[in-house]
Design a protein around this motif. Sequence first.
Motif, mmCIF file in Angstrom:
data_model
loop_
_atom_site.group_PDB
_atom_site.id
_atom_site.type_symbol
_atom_site.label_atom_id
_atom_site.label_comp_id
_atom_site.label_asym_id
_atom_site.label_seq_id
_atom_site.Cartn_x
_atom_site.Cartn_y
_atom_site.Cartn_z
ATOM 1 N N HIS A 192 28.512 66.353 37.255
ATOM 2 C CA HIS A 192 28.593 67.672 37.872
ATOM 3 C C HIS A 192 29.385 68.588 36.936
ATOM 4 O O HIS A 192 30.460 68.217 36.466
ATOM 5 N N ALA A 217 40.256 70.643 40.249
ATOM 6 C CA ALA A 217 40.175 69.264 39.758
ATOM 7 C C ALA A 217 40.969 68.334 40.670
ATOM 8 O O ALA A 217 40.493 67.256 41.027
ATOM 9 N N THR A 236 39.178 67.486 43.622
ATOM 10 C CA THR A 236 37.934 66.752 43.372
ATOM 11 C C THR A 236 38.163 65.256 43.189
ATOM 12 O O THR A 236 37.443 64.437 43.761
ATOM 13 N N GLY A 237 39.158 64.908 42.364
ATOM 14 C CA GLY A 237 39.243 63.496 41.989
ATOM 15 C C GLY A 237 40.641 62.925 41.969
ATOM 16 O O GLY A 237 41.625 63.654 42.088
ATOM 17 N N LEU A 265 42.574 62.073 36.731
ATOM 18 C CA LEU A 265 42.492 63.415 36.153
ATOM 19 C C LEU A 265 42.757 63.409 34.660
ATOM 20 O O LEU A 265 43.812 62.966 34.203
ATOM 21 N N THR A 291 37.740 62.870 36.681
ATOM 22 C CA THR A 291 37.511 64.318 36.658
ATOM 23 C C THR A 291 38.133 64.879 35.391
ATOM 24 O O THR A 291 39.333 64.706 35.148
ATOM 25 N N CYS A 331 27.936 65.675 29.523
ATOM 26 C CA CYS A 331 28.465 65.785 30.898
ATOM 27 C C CYS A 331 27.444 65.255 31.905
ATOM 28 O O CYS A 331 27.807 64.637 32.910
ATOM 29 N N GLY A 377 30.564 61.783 37.231
ATOM 30 C CA GLY A 377 31.862 62.452 37.392
ATOM 31 C C GLY A 377 31.763 63.939 37.133
ATOM 32 O O GLY A 377 30.749 64.439 36.652
ATOM 33 N N THR A 378 32.829 64.648 37.458
ATOM 34 C CA THR A 378 32.856 66.101 37.337
ATOM 35 C C THR A 378 33.563 66.538 36.061
ATOM 36 O O THR A 378 34.617 66.004 35.721
ATOM 37 N N ILE A 436 35.024 70.057 34.535
ATOM 38 C CA ILE A 436 35.328 71.477 34.766
ATOM 39 C C ILE A 436 35.665 72.088 33.415
ATOM 40 O O ILE A 436 36.505 71.557 32.689
#
Lengths: 179, 179, 179
Positions: B3, B23, B26-27, B30, B80, B120, B125-126, B128
């Motif tokens: 994401h 962030a 989100t997770g 980090l 994240t 990505c 996982g995300t 940002i």
Amino acid sequence: MGHVILITGGCRSGKSAFAQQLAEETGDQLLFLATSPPLDREMQERIRLHREERAHRGWQTVEEQQCPARIIRESPPGATILLDCLTLWINNMLYLAEKEGKLLDEKTVRGKAEELLLTCRERPGTVIMVTNEVGLGIVPENRLARRYRDLVGRCNQCIGREADEVYLVSCGVPLKLKG
Amino acid sequence: MGHVILITGGCRSGKSAFAQQLAEETGDQLLFLATSPPLDREMQERIRLHREERAHRGWQTVEEQQCPARIIRESPPGATILLDCLTLWINNMLYLAEKEGKLLDEKTVRGKAEELLLTCRERPGTVIMVTNEVGLGIVPENRLARRYRDLVGRCNQCIGREADEVYLVSCGVPLKLKG
Amino acid sequence: MGHVILITGGCRSGKSAFAQQLAEETGDQLLFLATSPPLDREMQERIRLHREERAHRGWQTVEEQQCPARIIRESPPGATILLDCLTLWINNMLYLAEKEGKLLDEKTVRGKAEELLLTCRERPGTVIMVTNEVGLGIVPENRLARRYRDLVGRCNQCIGREADEVYLVSCGVPLKLKG
């Protein structure tokens, strides 16, 4: 208690016109709190004309370059105050600090912004603040310009986070970011 | 699969603080991926303080100036990642190219941005990404500044078009543009 | 009668690509009204390539540096016109005025913008105008740059207030401000 509105935008984006319109819709007693120093004769003349033109629409104008919180504190409860603008206020404080060989840092500006917010909260009535976005271009080569840019951004953040309403004006069109 | 979230805004607009908050919501794992070169002692000290302060909130920090995609590829699946920021990455690539007498053009930057996006996507996982708007002022007189402005804009476009979410932060207030 | 759309954004924000996409969704007969002066050979070549590339997608290109309203007035009713961009038009008018030792002030620019709008209204069909935000950085030190910034802002305000739709493009993502 007091209601705080922040209006941001670029140079000549129509933010001041929108702020005045919003104020005129909000209240009967209108106070224009100008932070602008009259730099030269052309500027002085322009300021005088704006002032007269606003007077016809019921505005009273007060000028204060260093401490707008003081004017807000002493103004009639309930009056709608338009503070135009935060960027010139930062500019005035930075200019004074440089002249006195002092450093105006982000922490000090945050303190000043918080004092301003507190004053608005303690007084019944709406305070509309106009500011500028100045950090959306290339990093300026001039050291003082970089500092100014950081300080304005810091001040805008502090006010924006606490404000009840925040607007971004572009091409004369206001966009509500918050509230 | 992965994401992608892009966060843009001006200097001191509050974009990094918003990115970190997002962030942390989100997770659990980090990763702060810093692209910033420690230019001078003051900057180094500032970076060290930020790093320590984040560590208290559970962040691990990795520095990579030229190839953030490599770090993302090698990082634990599901973590994240906050890449802060794209503008400094472009700056680092431009600096290196100039030093080597090479031309960093928009096509190359588009390729790099696409590689970053693909990395990505391939990893669960995300990610940002924080960037800056640098093209909303007057055209800079400096040739290299103009090139940098074009490259940052091009990179932002590539990432923004593909990102799942895009936010614009102004005065500390995030505005969702997409997602 | 005519429909007016204004699209703003920073340098390389993706505003022109979005404007072309919008135009292609709107109409069959597509007119690209370029205000850009071909400054050097590199620029000329770039303009030629863009022109050819648009031609493949059904666009006809007309160049007019000083009076886009004239071209709009004379163009086939119903054709979708894309005027790209207002900032270069202001630049051309400012350049000519300076060369002739005249002053291009905000009042004159407002008049020109109103004439342009009126022309769009009197003609059936959609006119899409692309502009730039140039007033979101630090105040430029150069006098002419400051004037240009004021004039562009003034023009954008005039058009934006009257336009049926206004979009702000950032990182390739359009945000509808109005309409």
